[in-house]
Scaffold this motif. Sequence first.
Motif, PDB file in Angstrom:
ATOM      1  N   ALA A   1       0.831  -1.200   0.000  1.00  0.00           N
ATOM      2  CA  ALA A   1       0.000   0.000   0.000  1.00  0.00           C
ATOM      3  C   ALA A   1       0.866   1.250   0.000  1.00  0.00           C
ATOM      4  N   MET A   2       0.358   2.307  -0.613  1.00  0.00           N
ATOM      5  CA  MET A   2       1.063   3.583  -0.606  1.00  0.00           C
ATOM      6  C   MET A   2       1.108   4.197   0.780  1.00  0.00           C
ATOM      7  N   GLN A   3       0.105   3.930   1.589  1.00  0.00           N
ATOM      8  CA  GLN A   3      -0.038   4.609   2.878  1.00  0.00           C
ATOM      9  C   GLN A   3       1.217   4.487   3.740  1.00  0.00           C
ATOM     10  N   GLY A   4       1.910   3.356   3.644  1.00  0.00           N
ATOM     11  CA  GLY A   4       3.107   3.168   4.446  1.00  0.00           C
ATOM     12  C   GLY A   4       4.222   4.134   4.108  1.00  0.00           C
ATOM     13  N   LEU A   5       4.171   4.761   2.916  1.00  0.00           N
ATOM     14  CA  LEU A   5       5.205   5.701   2.501  1.00  0.00           C
ATOM     15  C   LEU A   5       4.947   7.119   3.009  1.00  0.00           C
ATOM     16  N   ALA A   6       3.673   7.461   3.267  1.00  0.00           N
ATOM     17  CA  ALA A   6       3.335   8.838   3.660  1.00  0.00           C
ATOM     18  C   ALA A   6       2.066   8.837   4.495  1.00  0.00           C
ATOM     19  N   PRO A   7       2.126   8.365   5.735  1.00  0.00           N
ATOM     20  CA  PRO A   7       0.904   8.206   6.552  1.00  0.00           C
ATOM     21  C   PRO A   7       0.123   9.495   6.792  1.00  0.00           C
ATOM     22  N   GLU A   8       0.801  10.652   6.769  1.00  0.00           N
ATOM     23  CA  GLU A   8       0.101  11.901   7.036  1.00  0.00           C
ATOM     24  C   GLU A   8      -0.482  12.550   5.783  1.00  0.00           C
ATOM     25  N   SER A   9      -0.219  11.933   4.622  1.00  0.00           N
ATOM     26  CA  SER A   9      -0.752  12.473   3.372  1.00  0.00           C
ATOM     27  C   SER A   9      -1.781  11.553   2.729  1.00  0.00           C
ATOM     28  N   ILE A  10      -1.978  10.348   3.314  1.00  0.00           N
ATOM     29  CA  ILE A  10      -2.816   9.338   2.678  1.00  0.00           C
ATOM     30  C   ILE A  10      -3.834   8.785   3.669  1.00  0.00           C
ATOM     31  N   VAL A  11      -5.082   8.681   3.233  1.00  0.00           N
ATOM     32  CA  VAL A  11      -6.109   7.929   3.948  1.00  0.00           C
ATOM     33  C   VAL A  11      -6.222   6.572   3.268  1.00  0.00           C
ATOM     34  N   TYR A  12      -6.020   5.512   4.017  1.00  0.00           N
ATOM     35  CA  TYR A  12      -6.108   4.151   3.484  1.00  0.00           C
ATOM     36  C   TYR A  12      -7.492   3.593   3.799  1.00  0.00           C
ATOM     37  N   ALA A  13      -8.147   2.997   2.792  1.00  0.00           N
ATOM     38  CA  ALA A  13      -9.479   2.419   2.972  1.00  0.00           C
ATOM     39  C   ALA A  13      -9.476   0.962   2.546  1.00  0.00           C
ATOM     40  N   GLY A  14     -10.059   0.098   3.386  1.00  0.00           N
ATOM     41  CA  GLY A  14     -10.198  -1.322   3.067  1.00  0.00           C
ATOM     42  C   GLY A  14     -11.511  -1.845   3.607  1.00  0.00           C
ATOM     43  N   THR A  15     -11.952  -2.994   3.079  1.00  0.00           N
ATOM     44  CA  THR A  15     -13.201  -3.600   3.544  1.00  0.00           C
ATOM     45  C   THR A  15     -13.092  -5.113   3.477  1.00  0.00           C
ATOM     46  N   ALA A  16     -14.071  -5.780   4.093  1.00  0.00           N
ATOM     47  CA  ALA A  16     -14.199  -7.233   3.994  1.00  0.00           C
ATOM     48  C   ALA A  16     -15.139  -7.639   2.875  1.00  0.00           C
ATOM     49  N   SER A  17     -15.586  -6.698   2.057  1.00  0.00           N
ATOM     50  CA  SER A  17     -16.611  -6.992   1.053  1.00  0.00           C
ATOM     51  C   SER A  17     -16.133  -7.949  -0.024  1.00  0.00           C
ATOM     52  N   LYS A  18     -14.896  -7.795  -0.505  1.00  0.00           N
ATOM     53  CA  LYS A  18     -14.389  -8.690  -1.542  1.00  0.00           C
ATOM     54  C   LYS A  18     -13.730  -9.926  -0.940  1.00  0.00           C
ATOM     55  N   THR A  19     -13.224  -9.832   0.285  1.00  0.00           N
ATOM     56  CA  THR A  19     -12.488 -10.945   0.864  1.00  0.00           C
ATOM     57  C   THR A  19     -13.380 -11.932   1.606  1.00  0.00           C
ATOM     58  N   LEU A  20     -14.455 -11.447   2.246  1.00  0.00           N
ATOM     59  CA  LEU A  20     -15.360 -12.324   2.992  1.00  0.00           C
ATOM     60  C   LEU A  20     -16.781 -12.268   2.424  1.00  0.00           C
ATOM     61  N   ALA A  21     -17.461 -11.149   2.638  1.00  0.00           N
ATOM     62  CA  ALA A  21     -18.827 -11.004   2.117  1.00  0.00           C
ATOM     63  C   ALA A  21     -19.245  -9.549   2.262  1.00  0.00           C
ATOM     64  N   PRO A  22     -19.861  -8.977   1.215  1.00  0.00           N
ATOM     65  CA  PRO A  22     -20.297  -7.577   1.316  1.00  0.00           C
ATOM     66  C   PRO A  22     -21.374  -7.360   2.364  1.00  0.00           C
ATOM     67  N   GLY A  23     -22.158  -8.422   2.662  1.00  0.00           N
ATOM     68  CA  GLY A  23     -23.227  -8.273   3.644  1.00  0.00           C
ATOM     69  C   GLY A  23     -22.747  -8.061   5.065  1.00  0.00           C
ATOM     70  N   LEU A  24     -21.463  -8.298   5.338  1.00  0.00           N
ATOM     71  CA  LEU A  24     -20.945  -8.044   6.685  1.00  0.00           C
ATOM     72  C   LEU A  24     -20.909  -6.556   7.004  1.00  0.00           C
TER      73      LEU A  24
END
Length: 470
Positions: free
Chosen positions: A296-319
Amino acid sequence: MSRVRTNFAAGELLVELRRDSSVPLHQQLEGGIRDRIRQGLLRADAVLPATRALAADLGLSRGVVVEAYQQLVAEGYLVSKTGGYTQVAPGAARIQTQPTIAVESGGAPRIDFKYSKPDVSQFPRAAWLRSMRKVLNETPHRRLAYLDGRGTAELREALADYLNRVRGTSARPENMLICNGFAQGSRLLLQVLVAAGYRRLAVEDPSDNELRDVATQAGLETVGVPVSETGLDVEALERSGADVVLVTAAHQFPTGAVASAQTRAALIAWATKHDALVIEDDYDAEYRYDREPIGAMQGLAPESIVYAGTASKTLAPGLRLGWLILPDRLVEPMSVAKVADDRGSPVFDQLTFADFVARGEFDRHLRRMRPRYRRLRDTLVGRLAERVPDLVPIGVSAGLHVMTWLPPDLTEAAVAKAALERGLGVYGLAPYWMEQAGPEGLVFGYGSLTEGEVVEGIDLLADAIDSLRS
């Protein structure tokens, strides 16, 4: 459940073999059995004759029958079970229950290549139940009160450890916020950014169109920035006048492009120079097939980047489980916005997911799903090359979708209409372009399909395209 024992002879299979045909015998046998399944004449779980018995009945070598069975297993029509017997796959039963007939335009497709559909039938229920039972048995009563707006400490800690290890982020639990998927997280973030003085959002062009409406409702002007094989065009971003940009750097949607090291460095330099913000939507980076994982890019510039992730593709969108890693300056206003919006995401869901991640079940589930999705990807790419070779897929190294450009003699609308008349759902790029209409193409989501459905779907697409060209 008892199995359906057939023990039928070759004559009862009604598979016609022509010895004078130029089509190899194993392909004739494959086609005959496949057609019987599609027509509903071989039911789900029906046990086929042993290879030796069928070979003797048909006067074939056993190797011919074995090769035919193996091909149908690979396509998802048959499954080989412990004990040496082969039976019709449950996935094939879904195909056979609705015969191949034309449907009226606008009807629901029988086979659907719509994007954003993971295989929820593979949800790890047993492992999830173990975590849920532990949470219900051990969670103190006081934890059922209103939460910190950022979410439970247990889930933020588990996700920070996981993301730092797997995605190369620089996450601290205190800088994470749990939300109800990317939909809520992005909506709250854009509202907070408008209140902080941000005015113009740049998005990749083409890109997912849902966030544009959210940005407009929040009061942001939205502009499109072109995408190349190496990611977002940062020079065009400079000219756009944007002060916040949304990128899918690890696997651009829908083209599948991966942002190069130079593009990532240029994005961070742009954010630093203009005191701007990068939103990194890491929506499906856990699924990589043909190359090393892209951090992820976020590790290079934590104060300039908002990182977004979800379980929708990995587990189920209904969670409805999502997470943000926030710069220090955004933690408090985002926490306040989350509390004002819904008083916090459900505590039992958060604690269950925290235990699920901490015990390594999330890693195990992903290791199990990667080869499954890769086989689907390989089947799709291979069948396109065989049946519609001028649709060349791109962006195949990761994720749950591939994209193809259309040749000049075809249009998205015509192909989609002809496909739907055959019960097939295929989707064009038109909704994803912003600044101007770009080249026409198709996006194939394959995550929720079986290999047999992928094969049949591409066959139907080939038939639809042949009809348009003739």
